[in-house]
Design an enzyme around this catalytic site. Structure first.
Site, short mmCIF file in Angstrom:
data_model
loop_
_atom_site.label_atom_id
_atom_site.label_comp_id
_atom_site.label_asym_id
_atom_site.label_seq_id
_atom_site.Cartn_x
_atom_site.Cartn_y
_atom_site.Cartn_z
N SER A 138 0.80 -1.17 0.07
CA SER A 138 0.01 -0.20 0.08
C SER A 138 0.73 1.23 0.06
O SER A 138 0.36 2.55 0.00
CB SER A 138 -1.07 -0.04 1.23
OG SER A 138 -0.08 -0.32 2.34
N GLU A 139 2.17 1.41 -0.08
CA GLU A 139 2.92 2.14 0.11
C GLU A 139 2.67 3.37 -1.03
O GLU A 139 2.79 4.46 -0.47
CB GLU A 139 4.63 1.98 -0.25
CG GLU A 139 5.10 1.27 0.93
CD GLU A 139 4.82 -0.42 1.06
OE1 GLU A 139 5.71 -1.00 1.95
OE2 GLU A 139 4.06 -0.67 0.08
#
Length: 263
Positions: A138-139
């Site tokens: 999800s960065e």
């Protein structure tokens, strides 16, 4: 969920028939890798490795989430001027401790894994999860890049899968994770204990010295090169976490809204 008592451990270790089970127990922040949790995790890993009665380690989590990755609240506080704990090991040290451990580490996922939590999954020698488990790098959706975890993840995942999920940040399931190499096995939730026990029985049947030697054959000798790569990725990660996009991503995360860049 309320924050835990400051005196209560965030990581606990139990042993049974040569297997040490290390449990991330910080449910209030979804077992995020805070400085305190990293410190306790490193200590418990070291203690298990030093114990002659321990043949292998199981890494799992309490609650419904295995590990949510970095503690974004703590990151924000440090960027605002709060001094980090100088004694706390970094992400690289945690991943290296697992990858270079002389004894096998089995990740038994109790639930969702995100971002840095996937670094733990990839660093482990064997990883098993229930089929309904969800994963996401999800960065990019909070304005940063999966720098540190790219090192253990690149050892496990196919290039095509890693490219897709690193770039999109989309959620994917345990079957996709197993097909990509990130997981060893995805099983129905009711079969998780049996699948884990089958692996542990195999490890218990192995000669301890041979087990250590077999793990060394599988890549433990690359420690020096990984150390250099982790140092480069730490610089990259720090630069992105200090960016304006990351500040907006953290704000959107805590305010439960979409970041301004979403079209």
């Amino acid at each position: 969920m309320a924050e835990p008592d400051s005196g209560r451990p965030l990581v606990r270790r139990d042993s049974d028939r040569g297997i040490a089970t290390i449990t991330l127990d910080s449910e209030h922040n979804r077992n995020a890798l805070s400085a305190r949790l990293r410190t306790e995790l490193a200590a418990e890993l070291a203690a298990a490795m030093a114990d002659d009665g321990v043949r292998a380690v199981v890494l799992t989590g309490a609650g419904r989430v295995f590990c949510a990755g970095a503690d974004l609240k703590e990151v924000g506080e440090q960027l605002a001027g709060k001094e980090p704990d100088p004694a706390a090991p970094g992400m690289a040290e945690i991943f290296s401790a697992i990858m270079e451990a002389p004894k096998p580490v089995v990740a038994r996922l109790n639930g969702t894994a995100r971002a840095g939590g996937l670094g733990l999954v990839a660093a482990a020698d064997i990883a098993i999860a229930p089929e309904e488990t969800e994963f996401a790098f999800s960065e990019v959706r909070i304005g940063v890049v999966p720098a540190m975890i790219s090192i253990p993840v690149s050892v496990r995942m196919t290039d095509r899968a890693m490219t897709r999920y690193f770039l999109t940040g989309e959620v994917f399931g345990a079957r996709e994770a197993a097909a990509s190499g990130l997981l060893t096995e995805a099983v129905p939730a009711g079969e998780l204990d049996a699948a884990t026990d089958a692996v542990l029985d195999g490890l218990r049947a192995a000669a301890p010295g041979a087990l250590t030697g077999a793990k060394a054959l599988l890549g433990a000798d690359g420690a020096e090169e990984r150390g250099k790569a982790f140092a480069r990725m730490a610089e990259l990660s720090a630069r992105y976490f200090a960016s304006e996009e990351a500040a907006e991503g953290r704000a959107a995360f805590f305010e439960k809204r979409k970041p301004k860049w979403v079209l």
